[in-house]
Design an enzyme around this catalytic site. Structure first.
Site, PDB file in Angstrom:
ATOM      1  N   ALA A   1      11.368 -59.775-116.800  1.00 30.04           N
ATOM      2  CA  ALA A   1      10.599 -60.292-117.930  1.00 30.04           C
ATOM      3  C   ALA A   1       9.412 -59.381-118.272  1.00 30.04           C
ATOM      4  O   ALA A   1       9.286 -58.895-119.404  1.00 30.04           O
ATOM      5  CB  ALA A   1      10.124 -61.706-117.598  1.00 30.04           C
ATOM      6  N   MET A   2       8.562 -59.132-117.300  1.00 34.59           N
ATOM      7  CA  MET A   2       7.348 -58.340-117.578  1.00 34.59           C
ATOM      8  C   MET A   2       7.679 -56.868-117.812  1.00 34.59           C
ATOM      9  O   MET A   2       7.081 -56.214-118.667  1.00 34.59           O
ATOM     10  CB  MET A   2       6.358 -58.474-116.419  1.00 34.59           C
ATOM     11  CG  MET A   2       5.746 -59.842-116.304  1.00 34.59           C
ATOM     12  SD  MET A   2       4.786 -60.305-117.768  1.00 34.59           S
ATOM     13  CE  MET A   2       3.295 -59.385-117.477  1.00 34.59           C
TER      14      MET A   2
ATOM     15  N   ASN B   1      -3.210 -67.395-110.154  1.00 36.18           N
ATOM     16  CA  ASN B   1      -1.831 -67.634-109.701  1.00 36.18           C
ATOM     17  C   ASN B   1      -1.779 -68.651-108.563  1.00 36.18           C
ATOM     18  O   ASN B   1      -0.872 -69.486-108.518  1.00 36.18           O
ATOM     19  CB  ASN B   1      -1.186 -66.322-109.232  1.00 36.18           C
ATOM     20  CG  ASN B   1      -1.019 -65.327-110.358  1.00 36.18           C
ATOM     21  OD1 ASN B   1      -1.442 -64.182-110.251  1.00 36.18           O
ATOM     22  ND2 ASN B   1      -0.410 -65.745-111.453  1.00 36.18           N
TER      23      ASN B   1
ATOM     24  N   ALA C   1      12.797 -54.130-114.449  1.00 36.55           N
ATOM     25  CA  ALA C   1      12.796 -54.386-115.900  1.00 36.55           C
ATOM     26  C   ALA C   1      13.196 -55.822-116.185  1.00 36.55           C
ATOM     27  O   ALA C   1      14.018 -56.102-117.043  1.00 36.55           O
ATOM     28  CB  ALA C   1      13.739 -53.409-116.591  1.00 36.55           C
TER      29      ALA C   1
ATOM     30  N   LYS D   1      -7.378 -62.722-110.235  1.00 37.07           N
ATOM     31  CA  LYS D   1      -6.048 -63.060-110.771  1.00 37.07           C
ATOM     32  C   LYS D   1      -5.248 -63.850-109.736  1.00 37.07           C
ATOM     33  O   LYS D   1      -4.517 -64.791-110.099  1.00 37.07           O
ATOM     34  CB  LYS D   1      -5.303 -61.765-111.154  1.00 37.07           C
ATOM     35  CG  LYS D   1      -3.862 -61.974-111.633  1.00 37.07           C
ATOM     36  CD  LYS D   1      -3.775 -62.567-113.014  1.00 37.07           C
ATOM     37  CE  LYS D   1      -2.445 -63.182-113.388  1.00 37.07           C
ATOM     38  NZ  LYS D   1      -1.342 -62.305-113.658  1.00 37.07           N
TER      39      LYS D   1
HETATM   40  N1  LIG Z   1       6.642 -63.516-115.945  1.00 38.90           N
HETATM   41  C1  LIG Z   1       5.354 -63.560-116.205  1.00 38.90           C
HETATM   42  O1  LIG Z   1       4.926 -64.206-117.175  1.00 38.90           O
HETATM   43  C2  LIG Z   1       4.374 -62.823-115.354  1.00 38.90           C
HETATM   44  C3  LIG Z   1       4.766 -62.150-114.210  1.00 38.90           C
HETATM   45  N2  LIG Z   1       3.844 -61.407-113.506  1.00 38.90           N
HETATM   46  C4  LIG Z   1       4.244 -60.672-112.313  1.00 38.90           C
HETATM   47  O2  LIG Z   1       5.034 -59.551-112.713  1.00 38.90           O
HETATM   48  C5  LIG Z   1       5.964 -59.209-111.661  1.00 38.90           C
HETATM   49  C6  LIG Z   1       7.374 -59.197-112.254  1.00 38.90           C
HETATM   50  O3  LIG Z   1       7.680 -60.544-112.631  1.00 38.90           O
HETATM   51  P1  LIG Z   1       8.759 -60.942-113.713  1.00 38.90           P
HETATM   52  O4  LIG Z   1       8.903 -59.885-114.711  1.00 38.90           O
HETATM   53  O5  LIG Z   1       8.437 -62.319-114.133  1.00 38.90           O
HETATM   54  O6  LIG Z   1      10.057 -60.972-112.793  1.00 38.90           O
HETATM   55  P2  LIG Z   1      11.605 -61.158-113.178  1.00 38.90           P
HETATM   56  O7  LIG Z   1      12.168 -62.136-112.206  1.00 38.90           O
HETATM   57  O8  LIG Z   1      11.811 -61.432-114.610  1.00 38.90           O
HETATM   58  O9  LIG Z   1      12.162 -59.718-112.866  1.00 38.90           O
HETATM   59  C7  LIG Z   1      12.045 -59.128-111.598  1.00 38.90           C
HETATM   60  C8  LIG Z   1      13.394 -58.654-111.109  1.00 38.90           C
HETATM   61  O10 LIG Z   1      14.171 -59.771-110.716  1.00 38.90           O
HETATM   62  C9  LIG Z   1      15.564 -59.525-110.978  1.00 38.90           C
HETATM   63  N3  LIG Z   1      16.038 -60.637-111.828  1.00 38.90           N
HETATM   64  C10 LIG Z   1      15.288 -61.381-112.679  1.00 38.90           C
HETATM   65  N4  LIG Z   1      16.006 -62.392-113.223  1.00 38.90           N
HETATM   66  C11 LIG Z   1      17.214 -62.312-112.652  1.00 38.90           C
HETATM   67  C12 LIG Z   1      18.396 -63.109-112.761  1.00 38.90           C
HETATM   68  N5  LIG Z   1      18.441 -64.191-113.566  1.00 38.90           N
HETATM   69  N6  LIG Z   1      19.463 -62.754-112.025  1.00 38.90           N
HETATM   70  C13 LIG Z   1      19.413 -61.689-111.219  1.00 38.90           C
HETATM   71  N7  LIG Z   1      18.318 -60.904-111.063  1.00 38.90           N
HETATM   72  C14 LIG Z   1      17.246 -61.205-111.776  1.00 38.90           C
HETATM   73  C15 LIG Z   1      15.636 -58.197-111.544  1.00 38.90           C
HETATM   74  O11 LIG Z   1      15.735 -57.251-110.477  1.00 38.90           O
HETATM   75  P3  LIG Z   1      16.830 -57.166-109.334  1.00 38.90           P
HETATM   76  O12 LIG Z   1      18.141 -57.329-109.954  1.00 38.90           O
HETATM   77  O13 LIG Z   1      16.557 -55.852-108.705  1.00 38.90           O
HETATM   78  O14 LIG Z   1      16.588 -58.286-108.359  1.00 38.90           O
HETATM   79  C16 LIG Z   1      14.246 -57.988-112.131  1.00 38.90           C
HETATM   80  O15 LIG Z   1      13.876 -56.651-112.203  1.00 38.90           O
HETATM   81  C17 LIG Z   1       5.762 -60.265-110.568  1.00 38.90           C
HETATM   82  O16 LIG Z   1       4.877 -59.801-109.590  1.00 38.90           O
HETATM   83  C18 LIG Z   1       5.137 -61.432-111.326  1.00 38.90           C
HETATM   84  O17 LIG Z   1       4.371 -62.280-110.509  1.00 38.90           O
HETATM   85  C19 LIG Z   1       2.553 -61.279-113.920  1.00 38.90           C
HETATM   86  C20 LIG Z   1       2.112 -61.919-115.037  1.00 38.90           C
HETATM   87  C21 LIG Z   1       2.968 -62.794-115.802  1.00 38.90           C
HETATM   88  C1  LIG Z   2       0.612 -65.938-116.771  1.00 40.57           C
HETATM   89  C2  LIG Z   2       0.130 -66.216-115.412  1.00 40.57           C
HETATM   90  C3  LIG Z   2      -1.337 -65.874-115.345  1.00 40.57           C
HETATM   91  C4  LIG Z   2       0.257 -67.676-115.109  1.00 40.57           C
HETATM   92  O1  LIG Z   2      -0.273 -67.997-113.866  1.00 40.57           O
HETATM   93  C5  LIG Z   2       0.936 -65.421-114.446  1.00 40.57           C
HETATM   94  O2  LIG Z   2       0.468 -64.457-113.888  1.00 40.57           O
HETATM   95  C6  LIG Z   2       2.331 -65.809-114.099  1.00 40.57           C
HETATM   96  O3  LIG Z   2       3.043 -66.446-114.869  1.00 40.57           O
HETATM   97  O4  LIG Z   2       2.712 -65.448-112.970  1.00 40.57           O
END
Ligand SMILES: NC(=O)C1=CN([C@@H]2O[C@H](COP(=O)(O)OP(=O)(O)OC[C@H]3O[C@@H](n4cnc5c(N)ncnc54)[C@H](OP(=O)(O)O)[C@@H]3O)[C@@H](O)[C@H]2O)C=CC1
Ligand SMILES: CC(C)(CO)C(=O)C(=O)O
Length: 313
Positions: A10-11, A192, A8, A188
């Protein structure tokens, strides 16, 4: 349908929030203690295109799920690629024969990991062009528009996939059934693979990268390696169309002002990146097929060097 968002960050916060707002039964699962405590105490704070919301979505540590005896119908995976196996392993006691999973992580080959935990019939995979960021524990920044494409991994899962498409679409997530999800995933990965590492190294948004004179040349060189390697796996990418899709991401009215997730990891949060699941896959497959991949190799090595220099964890 009870939907659990596993990862949980960002995404996961974006999808959890939008599905919850649309009236679905949603729970969040994560391991980040400060984030969990903050959401439990003050709710998930969301900046949705400038409008502020507080959403009270139940959130759990993975090991708490089995104790709660909740019957989860769909697990929406949104960990980082390197956390995927650990998360599925921690949830294994909560996964039953009917539990379905949808994986929208960036990168290639996640189905191989998921298949260790559940039958192919229960697996949906896809991609998303939505973006998200975290402004701190419990604070999601959800700016811009996006889309989702998904498909069932095995033919038997099609009806369920269509049901999930409907649920995501009704929540405003602009979801489509992909007739060829393997193509969608490689396409995709090309986005990336060309944008994420370069923006992280240049400390730039996608629009800023796009403004440079060399952006298209860098992108073409990296993209060509994805195309050559994919061809060895009988996947014919339309190179010109994919290039246009990448160039479209420069648009500040679209996702241009976004720092790609790899930039958020490396530059903002000093965390390890997913480069081995994106450009690194092309390097490894290139070695296997005897194809040179100097651009993906250099990019992967530069990202690892930066991770090392800043002590990313
Ligand atoms: N962000 C985006 O815009 C996009 C992301 N994606 C993909 O979605 C998937 C999830 O990415 P995203 O949501 O960005 O990942 P985040 O880094 O926001 O979250 C993933 C996990 O990382 C840990 N975490 C995040 N931030 C922190 C922090 N500051 N301190 C400690 N733990 C932290 C948490 O889990 P834990 O504590 O278990 O480590 C969290 O569940 C990836 O595969 C990404 O490539 C795809 C499209 C866009
Ligand atoms: C939004 C986009 C497509 C940028 O490459 C992405 O998937 C990311 O931030 O990891």
């Amino acid at each position: 349908m009870k939907i659990a968002i596993a990862g949980a960050g960002a995404m996961g916060s974006r999808f959890g929030f939008m599905l919850h707002q649309a009236g679905n039964d949603v729970i969040l699962i994560d391991k980040w203690e400060d984030h969990i405590n903050e959401i439990r105490k003050n709710g998930l704070k969301v900046n949705l295109n400038g409008e502020m919301f507080t959403s009270y979505i139940p959130i759990y540590f993975p090991e708490e799920i089995a104790e709660t005896k909740q019957k989860i119908d769909l697990i929406l995976l949104f960990t980082k690629a390197m956390q995927l196996e650990d998360m599925l392993s921690a949830l294994s006691t909560a996964i039953h024969s009917e539990t379905k999973v949808l994986c929208l992580l960036n990168g290639i080959g996640h189905e191989d990991v998921i298949e260790k935990f559940m039958p192919k019939d229960n697996i949906l995979i896809g991609i998303t062009m939505w973006t998200a960021g975290l402004a701190g524990a419990g604070k999601a920044e959800l700016i811009g528009d996006g889309s989702v494409e998904l498909q069932n991994l095995a033919p038997k899962g099609k009806d369920y996939a269509l049901e999930v498409v409907k649920i995501l679409d009704q929540a405003g997530l602009h979801c489509k059934y992909s007739p060829d999800v393997r193509y969608s995933i490689w396409e995709k990965a090309c986005v990336n693979g060309t944008v994420n590492g370069t923006c992280a190294l240049l400390d730039a948004t996608i629009a800023e990268l796009g403004q440079t004179d060399v952006a298209v040349s860098i992108i073409k060189n990296i993209l060509h390696e994805f195309v050559l390697v994919a061809k060895q796996e009988r996947l014919i990418l339309d190179e010109a169309a994919v290039l246009q899709k990448i160039i479209k991401t420069f648009d500040p009215n679209g996702i241009g002002n976004h720092y790609p997730s790899m930039h958020q990891d490396l530059v903002k949060n000093h965390r390890l990146t997913e480069v081995d699941y994106i450009n690194g896959v092309v390097v490894r497959k290139g070695e296997k097929y005897g194809i040179d991949t100097p651009f993906c190799t250099l990019l992967t090595e530069l990202i690892h060097a930066k991770e090392q220099l800043i002590g990313a964890k």
